[in-house]
Design a protein around this motif. Structure first.
Motif, mmCIF file in Angstrom:
data_model
loop_
_atom_site.group_PDB
_atom_site.id
_atom_site.type_symbol
_atom_site.label_atom_id
_atom_site.label_comp_id
_atom_site.label_asym_id
_atom_site.label_seq_id
_atom_site.Cartn_x
_atom_site.Cartn_y
_atom_site.Cartn_z
ATOM 1 N N LEU A 152 0.825 -1.198 0.000
ATOM 2 C CA LEU A 152 0.000 0.000 0.000
ATOM 3 C C LEU A 152 0.865 1.256 0.000
ATOM 4 O O LEU A 152 0.621 2.207 -0.764
ATOM 5 N N GLY A 153 1.879 1.272 0.854
ATOM 6 C CA GLY A 153 2.769 2.425 0.890
ATOM 7 C C GLY A 153 3.538 2.604 -0.401
ATOM 8 O O GLY A 153 3.751 3.733 -0.867
ATOM 9 N N PHE A 154 3.962 1.482 -0.977
ATOM 10 C CA PHE A 154 4.683 1.554 -2.243
ATOM 11 C C PHE A 154 3.783 2.097 -3.348
ATOM 12 O O PHE A 154 4.207 2.926 -4.168
ATOM 13 N N SER A 155 2.525 1.645 -3.378
ATOM 14 C CA SER A 155 1.598 2.150 -4.400
ATOM 15 C C SER A 155 1.290 3.622 -4.194
ATOM 16 O O SER A 155 0.992 4.343 -5.149
ATOM 17 N N LEU A 156 1.370 4.100 -2.945
ATOM 18 C CA LEU A 156 1.175 5.522 -2.679
ATOM 19 C C LEU A 156 2.339 6.347 -3.226
ATOM 20 O O LEU A 156 2.151 7.483 -3.678
ATOM 21 N N ALA A 157 3.535 5.776 -3.219
ATOM 22 C CA ALA A 157 4.726 6.520 -3.643
ATOM 23 C C ALA A 157 4.998 6.401 -5.137
ATOM 24 O O ALA A 157 5.600 7.311 -5.724
ATOM 25 N N VAL A 158 4.590 5.287 -5.767
ATOM 26 C CA VAL A 158 4.975 5.038 -7.158
ATOM 27 C C VAL A 158 4.509 6.128 -8.120
ATOM 28 O O VAL A 158 5.293 6.565 -8.977
ATOM 29 N N PRO A 159 3.267 6.631 -8.060
ATOM 30 C CA PRO A 159 2.881 7.687 -9.006
ATOM 31 C C PRO A 159 3.781 8.918 -8.940
ATOM 32 O O PRO A 159 4.122 9.515 -9.969
ATOM 33 N N PHE A 160 4.202 9.279 -7.731
ATOM 34 C CA PHE A 160 5.070 10.447 -7.586
ATOM 35 C C PHE A 160 6.493 10.145 -8.048
ATOM 36 O O PHE A 160 7.174 11.015 -8.590
ATOM 37 N N ILE A 161 6.942 8.892 -7.840
ATOM 38 C CA ILE A 161 8.268 8.508 -8.337
ATOM 39 C C ILE A 161 8.300 8.590 -9.863
ATOM 40 O O ILE A 161 9.251 9.122 -10.458
ATOM 41 N N PHE A 162 7.250 8.073 -10.513
ATOM 42 C CA PHE A 162 7.178 8.167 -11.974
ATOM 43 C C PHE A 162 7.123 9.623 -12.424
ATOM 44 O O PHE A 162 7.770 10.021 -13.397
ATOM 45 N N LEU A 163 6.339 10.429 -11.704
ATOM 46 C CA LEU A 163 6.205 11.836 -12.071
ATOM 47 C C LEU A 163 7.540 12.561 -11.945
ATOM 48 O O LEU A 163 7.942 13.330 -12.839
ATOM 49 N N SER A 202 10.457 11.150 -12.068
ATOM 50 C CA SER A 202 11.374 10.598 -13.071
ATOM 51 C C SER A 202 11.208 11.311 -14.405
ATOM 52 O O SER A 202 12.188 11.654 -15.076
ATOM 53 N N PHE A 203 9.957 11.548 -14.784
ATOM 54 C CA PHE A 203 9.708 12.306 -16.013
ATOM 55 C C PHE A 203 10.226 13.738 -15.887
ATOM 56 O O PHE A 203 10.728 14.323 -16.847
ATOM 57 N N ALA A 204 10.094 14.303 -14.689
ATOM 58 C CA ALA A 204 10.546 15.672 -14.480
ATOM 59 C C ALA A 204 12.062 15.783 -14.580
ATOM 60 O O ALA A 204 12.598 16.708 -15.205
ATOM 61 N N THR A 205 12.779 14.816 -13.988
ATOM 62 C CA THR A 205 14.236 14.856 -14.051
ATOM 63 C C THR A 205 14.739 14.573 -15.451
ATOM 64 O O THR A 205 15.823 15.017 -15.830
ATOM 65 N N ALA A 206 13.954 13.839 -16.258
ATOM 66 C CA ALA A 206 14.343 13.612 -17.646
ATOM 67 C C ALA A 206 14.230 14.895 -18.462
ATOM 68 O O ALA A 206 14.903 15.054 -19.483
ATOM 69 N N GLY A 207 13.360 15.821 -18.007
ATOM 70 C CA GLY A 207 13.211 17.100 -18.702
ATOM 71 C C GLY A 207 13.996 18.178 -17.992
ATOM 72 O O GLY A 207 15.178 18.021 -17.676
ATOM 73 N N GLU A 208 13.312 19.263 -17.665
ATOM 74 C CA GLU A 208 13.969 20.383 -16.997
ATOM 75 C C GLU A 208 13.389 20.604 -15.598
ATOM 76 O O GLU A 208 13.264 21.739 -15.132
ATOM 77 N N SER A 248 8.898 21.958 -13.468
ATOM 78 C CA SER A 248 8.316 23.032 -14.275
ATOM 79 C C SER A 248 8.130 22.632 -15.728
ATOM 80 O O SER A 248 7.369 23.288 -16.460
ATOM 81 N N SER A 249 8.805 21.559 -16.160
ATOM 82 C CA SER A 249 8.681 21.126 -17.555
ATOM 83 C C SER A 249 7.409 20.325 -17.806
ATOM 84 O O SER A 249 7.077 20.035 -18.954
ATOM 85 N N ILE A 250 6.683 19.924 -16.748
ATOM 86 C CA ILE A 250 5.450 19.148 -16.901
ATOM 87 C C ILE A 250 4.317 20.089 -17.310
ATOM 88 O O ILE A 250 4.161 21.176 -16.749
ATOM 89 N N ASP A 251 3.531 19.649 -18.286
ATOM 90 C CA ASP A 251 2.395 20.443 -18.748
ATOM 91 C C ASP A 251 1.207 20.166 -17.837
ATOM 92 O O ASP A 251 0.461 19.198 -18.024
#
Length: 569
Positions: free
Chosen positions: A373-384, A386-392, A395-398
């Protein structure tokens, strides 16, 4: 399962125990029994990585030729996973030794390693070590036999010492070897001494925590605390590395490190100060005082606790007492309210209340499910992130028009684990009630249990994430959140359809389905398909496509909850 080798070593010093007034044959038997139970016990870490075994009680549902409600006894898993636990603690120690390969000041190298090792040691002692220090199972048996207290006390002391030594060696052997290879023999020996003293400090701290809790509260409070620490430990192992990789600043390793006085208030840095003092000859009070604290505080703490041992043993009697019923009436009233809202038949409402109570009180069930349960709570933010660090950066997220909020689908990855674990219980022997109760439809049992697990475990976490994502992406995503929640709800009966059906809470925890891994992957693939369809629809039809998804997800739930769970007795 052979005799523990440590007993053969103790046989060689048997005369020493005789001179101490210890009845060695009796002490040896008691110690052998304790060590055997340790090898059979499943620890918090071993529970994460236990290999699957075949079940020990089977009600035949979902199998060809199975006789519903007729239990079948098979072999019970007796491998407690002690070796597996020590292996994984050794693996954590090996990973922490990588800090030494980066070089830099001794203070920083030793501080990082000791901080990691002592943190793992502290969480492990608050969880797994509790079964050793708080063991009261022998009191009703041995205290009625002609065995003197000195012999029993020595058996318990040796049991704690052996357990602690195994654990400390497994955790520290690789870092010590790497330290000797990288920085010399003196560094490795000082690291060994630091681990011993740090481990003693952690053990004394753990013992005082137990003593204070037992003095102030009842035994059930301590059991709950231990259970939640076990959950926190396994959750740390699941997601801690994700945060550490992103938060670690390695620039300080390669530079000259100058600690501040406030940093020396952290116990791991007490011992790293000794490396600068003894190996680099830095005799400033900034290093000498913390190093002496690391030596004196554990020893004084051990002496003080030794004087409290009689009070500690008396407090342990609370662990054998019952639990207070405070707060259960309001909880039961709330469960009945939800049952009236979510369940149609009287039979289904009764099983909803029963399942809710089991989910709330089963400590071992919480240990298996809550980390997911705790892992599923954290995974969406980890993915988010990860996408942010791949960009800038974030602030790079639309946020205004983008679809990054679909990462919320990843919060449903815990549903397969939840459904597969619902059949297990520490009170599985009470499952005879299914055969004796006047149950009209078995489908009511499954439907009520799945609804209780969704309402009590998944939906509150999903609402927390939904509020945060709505604050980030705006109210425009609320229809999409309805689709994600509906898809997650449909996964519960679909997972049960894919897996073999067992009555809820009818199997012991050491057993598991051999093909559970592949079935979990199948459900994950199904979740990925739902997320992909959602993305394609909102991309092709940005405004109105989501309303078609709402209608489709509602229809999917109607079919899944009605036809999938249709079971005759």
């Amino acid at each position: 399962m052979g005799e523990p080798r440590i007993l053969r070593a103790l046989d060689r010093i048997q005369p020493l125990f005789g001179r101490m007034g210890i009845d060695y044959p009796i002490m040896r038997r008691v110690l052998a029994l304790k060590l055997t139970l340790d090898r059979r016990r499943t620890t918090g870490v071993a529970a994460l990585f236990r290999s699957s075994k075949s079940g020990s009680m089977d009600f035949g549902l979902g199998r060809k030729g199975g006789n519903a409600l007729k239990p079948k006894e098979t072999a019970e898993d007796t491998d407690g996973g002690l070796r597996r636990t020590l292996f994984f603690y050794g693996l954590y120690g090996a990973i922490s030794s990588l800090f030494m390969l980066a070089g830099g000041a001794y203070f920083f190298q030793a501080g990082l390693i000791l901080a990691v090792l002592l943190f793992i040691m502290m969480t492990a002692m608050l969880s797994d070590f509790s079964s050793v220090m708080l063991d009261v199972r022998d009191k009703p048996i041995l205290h009625t036999k002609p065995v003197d207290a000195r012999t029993l006390g020595m058996a318990k002391t040796l049991h704690i010492l052996i357990y602690f030594t195994q654990f400390a060696l497994a955790l520290g052997i690789v870092p010590i070897a790497v330290g000797i290879f990288k920085n010399g023999l003196a560094f490795g020996l000082l690291l060994l001494l630091s681990l011993v003293l740090g481990g003693l400090l952690v053990a004394v701290f753990t013992a005082f925590v137990y003593l204070v809790v037992l003095k102030l509260f009842d035994g059930e409070t301590l059991k709950d605390m231990i259970n939640y620490v076990q959950i926190a430990m396994t959750l740390f192992m699941l997601i801690g590395y994700q945060i550490a990789i992103r938060a670690m600043d390695m620039s300080r390793i390669s530079s000259e490190f100058h600690p501040g006085w406030w940093e020396l208030a952290i116990p791991p840095l007490w011992y790293s100060a000794g490396f600068e003092w003894l190996l680099n000859g830095r005799g400033e009070p900034l290093y000498i005082i913390p190093a002496l604290l690391g030596l004196v505080v554990p020893l004084i703490g051990a002496v003080i606790f030794y004087r409290f041992i009689p009070a500690f043993e008396r407090s342990l009697e609370k662990l054998s007492g019952g639990t207070s019923g405070g707060g259960r009436k309001s909880t039961s009233r709330f469960n009945r309210l939800l049952a009236n809202l979510l369940c149609r038949s009287k039979e289904e409402r009764a099983f909803y209340v029963f399942a809710s109570a089991m989910l709330a009180r089963e400590r071992e069930f919480k240990l298996k499910v809550y980390p997911s349960l705790g892992f599923s709570l954290a995974v969406p933010f980890i993915f988010l992130f990860s996408f942010a660090t791949a960009g800038e950066g974030l602030s790079s997220i639309d946020y205004a028009n983008g679809s990054a909020y679909l990462n919320l689908y990843s919060c449903a990855i815990m549903i397969p684990t939840l459904v597969l674990t619902l059949k297990f219980s520490g009170s599985f022997k009470g499952s005879w009630i299914y055969a004796s109760a006047p149950i009209e439809r078995l489908g009511s049992i499954y439907r009520a249990t799945l609804k209780a697990s969704f309402a009590r475990l998944f939906f509150p976490l999903f609402m927390i994430e939904a509020v945060i994502f709505t604050a980030m992406f705006g109210v425009r995503i609320i229809p999409d959140l309805i689709v994600i929640a509906a898809v997650a709800a449909s996964l519960l009966p679909l997972t049960l359809r894919i897996t073999e059906r067992e009555l809820p809470f009818s199997l012991p925890f050491p057993t598991s389905d051999q093909s559970g891994g592949m079935k979990v992957l199948g459900v994950m693939l199904l979740l990925g398909i739902f997320a992909g369809v959602h993305y394609m629809v909102v991309t092709a039809v940005p405004v109105y496509g989501v309303f078609g998804l709402i209608a489709a997800s509602i229809a999917l739930n109607i079919w899944a909850w009605r036809d999938t769970l249709h079971t005759n007795k």
